[in-house]
Design a protein around this motif. Structure first.
Motif, PDB file in Angstrom:
ATOM      1  N   ALA A 236       0.833  -1.187   0.000  1.00  0.00           N
ATOM      2  CA  ALA A 236       0.000   0.000   0.000  1.00  0.00           C
ATOM      3  C   ALA A 236       0.878   1.251   0.000  1.00  0.00           C
ATOM      4  O   ALA A 236       1.898   1.300   0.687  1.00  0.00           O
ATOM      5  N   PRO A 237       0.518   2.283  -0.765  1.00  0.00           N
ATOM      6  CA  PRO A 237       1.294   3.531  -0.764  1.00  0.00           C
ATOM      7  C   PRO A 237       1.248   4.183   0.615  1.00  0.00           C
ATOM      8  O   PRO A 237       0.280   4.011   1.367  1.00  0.00           O
ATOM      9  N   THR A 238       2.258   4.945   0.929  1.00  0.00           N
ATOM     10  CA  THR A 238       2.326   5.605   2.225  1.00  0.00           C
ATOM     11  C   THR A 238       1.336   6.776   2.281  1.00  0.00           C
ATOM     12  O   THR A 238       0.828   7.232   1.248  1.00  0.00           O
ATOM     13  N   VAL A 239       1.114   7.258   3.495  1.00  0.00           N
ATOM     14  CA  VAL A 239       0.234   8.410   3.669  1.00  0.00           C
ATOM     15  C   VAL A 239       0.773   9.617   2.900  1.00  0.00           C
ATOM     16  O   VAL A 239       0.025  10.333   2.229  1.00  0.00           O
ATOM     17  N   SER A 240       2.080   9.823   2.965  1.00  0.00           N
ATOM     18  CA  SER A 240       2.664  10.986   2.283  1.00  0.00           C
ATOM     19  C   SER A 240       2.543  10.864   0.763  1.00  0.00           C
ATOM     20  O   SER A 240       2.270  11.852   0.077  1.00  0.00           O
ATOM     21  N   GLN A 241       2.731   9.660   0.232  1.00  0.00           N
ATOM     22  CA  GLN A 241       2.575   9.465  -1.208  1.00  0.00           C
ATOM     23  C   GLN A 241       1.140   9.768  -1.648  1.00  0.00           C
ATOM     24  O   GLN A 241       0.898  10.426  -2.665  1.00  0.00           O
ATOM     25  N   GLN A 242       0.196   9.281  -0.880  1.00  0.00           N
ATOM     26  CA  GLN A 242      -1.203   9.534  -1.200  1.00  0.00           C
ATOM     27  C   GLN A 242      -1.533  11.017  -1.064  1.00  0.00           C
ATOM     28  O   GLN A 242      -2.212  11.591  -1.914  1.00  0.00           O
ATOM     29  N   ARG A 243      -1.058  11.637   0.005  1.00  0.00           N
ATOM     30  CA  ARG A 243      -1.375  13.040   0.245  1.00  0.00           C
ATOM     31  C   ARG A 243      -0.958  13.919  -0.932  1.00  0.00           C
ATOM     32  O   ARG A 243      -1.698  14.809  -1.356  1.00  0.00           O
ATOM     33  N   GLU A 244       0.227  13.655  -1.487  1.00  0.00           N
ATOM     34  CA  GLU A 244       0.715  14.476  -2.593  1.00  0.00           C
ATOM     35  C   GLU A 244      -0.185  14.340  -3.816  1.00  0.00           C
ATOM     36  O   GLU A 244      -0.472  15.325  -4.504  1.00  0.00           O
ATOM     37  N   ALA A 245      -0.634  13.121  -4.096  1.00  0.00           N
ATOM     38  CA  ALA A 245      -1.518  12.914  -5.246  1.00  0.00           C
ATOM     39  C   ALA A 245      -2.859  13.610  -5.025  1.00  0.00           C
ATOM     40  O   ALA A 245      -3.398  14.270  -5.930  1.00  0.00           O
ATOM     41  N   TYR A 246      -3.415  13.472  -3.832  1.00  0.00           N
ATOM     42  CA  TYR A 246      -4.709  14.092  -3.556  1.00  0.00           C
ATOM     43  C   TYR A 246      -4.584  15.623  -3.567  1.00  0.00           C
ATOM     44  O   TYR A 246      -5.490  16.327  -4.021  1.00  0.00           O
ATOM     45  N   ARG A 247      -3.480  16.128  -3.066  1.00  0.00           N
ATOM     46  CA  ARG A 247      -3.288  17.574  -3.047  1.00  0.00           C
ATOM     47  C   ARG A 247      -3.220  18.131  -4.473  1.00  0.00           C
ATOM     48  O   ARG A 247      -3.773  19.199  -4.771  1.00  0.00           O
ATOM     49  N   GLU A 248      -2.554  17.406  -5.365  1.00  0.00           N
ATOM     50  CA  GLU A 248      -2.475  17.841  -6.767  1.00  0.00           C
ATOM     51  C   GLU A 248      -3.862  17.921  -7.378  1.00  0.00           C
ATOM     52  O   GLU A 248      -4.201  18.884  -8.087  1.00  0.00           O
TER      53      GLU A 248
END
Length: 550
Positions: free
Chosen positions: A297-309
């Motif tokens: 599973a992707p990390t929280v930080s990896q997901q956060r960057e995608a969602y923020r974009e």
């Protein structure tokens, strides 16, 4: 004059001379190799590597679904299972040409036997095999003709690599004898805004140079058109061009009743196109792209960057994010890859996430952090919700993570029939018509033998949509549709007539749906919807709606 019938993609109309696609390379003869297995092995490895690299290069020149399809083709070209099949034939003494031809044909037959979505991928294999054979023979791969003037392209089917790179200044419209509304040709034509008809079996009678009218709205190809018919088609095409060139306006019926038009997106990079096409927000953001190619599973930080974009691209507008929808045809090794006899009815969607709640909590954490850093109106929803208890669980968990607006996807009849009780807990509902149709009609979306049942026009499906919309209206909770049904312009009018307040679709479909809605008042839409509901089956419902729409 004669009319050939097929499945129209979009609502456009075009007129022009026919140009047929060149025929495929002839199949190689089955003859023993004179060069030896080692030499044949080198030849086939070089040819496959070249084709895979070329498909990857083409993928880099486009974006959206076109890039995804080409990337998938490049992966198929180098698929280990296919490589083993080719190697087995070379080891038995075959030439590289025959080994490729026979191995790909066998794999194609397997996909066709499965049918449905996978069956429609079989045509992609033909294209890859043709490209490899052309490389082995040292000749150009078959492709789109260039007669030096604009034309209507007629083909058995069109390879994704060709569809993705069509010159839209030359190709006025596309007509194929094969394929259906979920084939790659149809998907890419819809995304690129190509006027297209697929599944026109009688298109084999069309000859180079003859003038035809391709009308996607009516699903017809008119041969030997009269001067009056050509004039009408040209006028319609001019009207559509003028409407397309006008700044996009918010979705609304003719009397001003708003129907929000939103975009279905699969990754943040798709946002700019949706905004340019007038999307009022995002009705479905699929988060699977972060998970499907991963072993963990992707990390929280990896997901956060995608969602923020993504959220940054829609400041001030609604963005509905669906938490991970895995299982069924999308198993994940870190979530649920256990064999199930009927995965469509198994541990999928929210059920799978509850079994691995840490993954759900991490996703909600990442969404909340991205929301705090951006100015979009973030809504989150859970897939495959079937019970009141599941609804209460998800909405409570979302609020625990600081997310203000939490809803559910209505994809099973149980949640549609109990919509009022579920919406007592959820802030909104989004109807996924693809799965709702599958479960209502007991027809697996991936099974070709029951594909005719997979039609959201069926009155049983429409009645469930109406029930959800009624429940939403009674409680003051928004109800939208984010399945493929929303992209069908006439069906979009029916959905508005049933009480649906927003429609989410592929960005390329927004213009056609916007035009269709603007042609009817709310009373019209209700009358058209009533006609569809009163029918006995999907075909009759579509015909009744068409008659009622005038």
């Amino acid at each position: 004059m004669a009319a050939l019938r097929g499945v129209g993609i979009g609502q456009g109309v075009a007129t022009g001379p026919v140009q047929r696609m060149s025929e495929a390379l002839p199949a190689p003869e089955q003859a023993p190799s004179t060069a030896g297995a080692a030499a044949e092995r080198v030849r086939v490895q070089e040819a496959i590597s070249h084709v895979a690299a070329d498909l990857t290069r083409r993928a880099g020149a486009v974006d959206g679904a076109a890039a995804e399809v080409l990337e998938a083709q490049a992966m198929i070209a180098e698929d280990p299972t296919l490589a083993d099949e080719v190697e087995e034939r070379i080891a038995a003494g075959s030439t590289a040409e025959w080994a490729v031809h026979d191995a790909f044909a066998g794999f194609r037959a397997s996909l066709e036997a499965v049918g449905g979505y996978l069956g429609e991928r079989a045509a992609d294999l033909d294209d890859i095999a043709q490209r490899v054979l052309a490389r082995l023979r040292g000749v150009p791969a078959p492709g789109v003709p260039d007669p030096g003037h604009p034309f209507v392209l007629v083909a058995r089917d069109l390879a994704p690599a060709d569809t993705a790179l069509l010159d839209l200044d030359k190709v006025l419209a596309l007509v194929t004898t094969d394929g259906g509304p979920t084939s790659h040709t149809a998907i890419l034509a819809r995304e690129k805004g190509i006027i297209a008809l697929v599944g026109v079996g009688d298109a084999t009678v069309l000859t180079d140079g003859e003038t035809v009218i391709v009308d996607a709205a009516s699903g017809t190809v008119t041969t030997e058109p009269t001067a009056e018919e050509l004039e009408r088609a040209a006028a319609r095409a001019a009207e559509r061009r003028a409407a397309d060139d006008a700044p996009p306006s918010p979705g609304a019926l003719a009397d001003g009743t708003p129907v929000a038009l939103l975009a279905n997106l699969g990754k943040p990079g798709d946002a700019a196109d949706a905004v340019a096409r007038g999307a009022e927000g995002v009705g479905l953001f699929r988060t699977e792209f972060l998970f499907l190619s991963a072993t963990h599973a992707p990390t929280v930080s990896q997901q956060r960057e995608a969602y923020r974009e993504l959220l940054s691209a829609f400041a001030g507008r609604k963005v509905v994010v669906r938490v991970l929808d895995a299982g069924a045809d999308k198993p994940l090794p870190f979530l649920n890859d256990a064999h199930e006899e009927n995965p469509a009815l198994g541990l999928r969607g929210l059920r799978a996430l509850r079994a691995s709640e840490d993954i759900l909590r991490e996703q909600l954490t990442a969404l909340a952090e991205a929301d705090a850093e951006t100015e979009a109106d973030l809504w989150v929803m859970a897939p495959m919700v079937a019970t009141v208890e599941e609804t209460a669980y998800f909405t409570a968990l979302a609020r625990e993570h600081g997310l203000r607006t939490a809803g559910i996807m209505v994809e099973v009849p149980a949640s549609a029939l109990l919509a009022e009780r579920l919406l007592a807990h959820a802030d909104f509902a989004s109807i996924g018509t693809n799965d709702l149709t599958q479960y209502t009609m007991a027809a697996d979306r991936l099974l070709g033998s029951v594909a005719s049942f997979q039609d959201p026009w069926h009155p049983a499906v429409l009645r469930l949509v109406a029930e959800v919309a009624r429940a939403g209206g009674a409680l003051g909770k928004p109800v939208g549709v984010c399945g493929e049904a929303a992209a069908d312009p006439l069906l979009a009018v029916v959905l508005a007539g049933l009480g649906v307040g927003s429609l989410s679709m592929a960005p390329a479909a927004l213009a056609d749906v916007r035009h269709a809605l603007a042609a009817h008042t709310l009373d019209d839409a209700r009358r058209i919807a009533a006609a569809a509901l009163d029918a006995d089956d999907a075909a009759a419902a579509r015909a009744a709606a068409l008659d009622a729409a005038g």
